[in-house]
Design a protein around this motif. Sequence first.
Motif, PDB file in Angstrom:
ATOM      1  N   SER A  30       0.821  -1.212   0.000  1.00 29.66           N
ATOM      2  CA  SER A  30       0.000   0.000   0.000  1.00 29.66           C
ATOM      3  C   SER A  30       0.853   1.260   0.000  1.00 29.66           C
ATOM      4  O   SER A  30       0.551   2.238  -0.685  1.00 29.66           O
ATOM      5  N   ARG A  34       1.249   4.267  -2.791  1.00 33.17           N
ATOM      6  CA  ARG A  34       1.091   5.672  -2.436  1.00 33.17           C
ATOM      7  C   ARG A  34       2.244   6.520  -2.963  1.00 33.17           C
ATOM      8  O   ARG A  34       2.049   7.653  -3.388  1.00 33.17           O
ATOM      9  N   ASP A  38       1.724   9.491  -5.548  1.00 33.87           N
ATOM     10  CA  ASP A  38       2.206  10.839  -5.237  1.00 33.87           C
ATOM     11  C   ASP A  38       3.047  11.378  -6.387  1.00 33.87           C
ATOM     12  O   ASP A  38       2.920  12.531  -6.786  1.00 33.87           O
TER      13      ASP A  38
END
Length: 71
Positions: A30, A34, A38
């Motif tokens: 996860s 991310r 980003d």
Amino acid sequence: GTSSPQISDSLNINTADAEALQALPGIGPSLAERIVADRQAHGPFQTVEELLRVPGIGPKRFQRIRSLVRV
């Protein structure tokens, strides 16, 4: 280059995919997603310190991977 990145070498956080990012200590699926999200939202990281803007990466976790990553 043509050689595939080795984790013994530092990992370029701007080119590494989520799978490669998971090789870093403390970075799970996860969190890797991310980091990629980003990067897609804000563009390439200018410095490795910008990893701290990713939710879930705090100072302690950053210290663990600091020497293993580059931009």
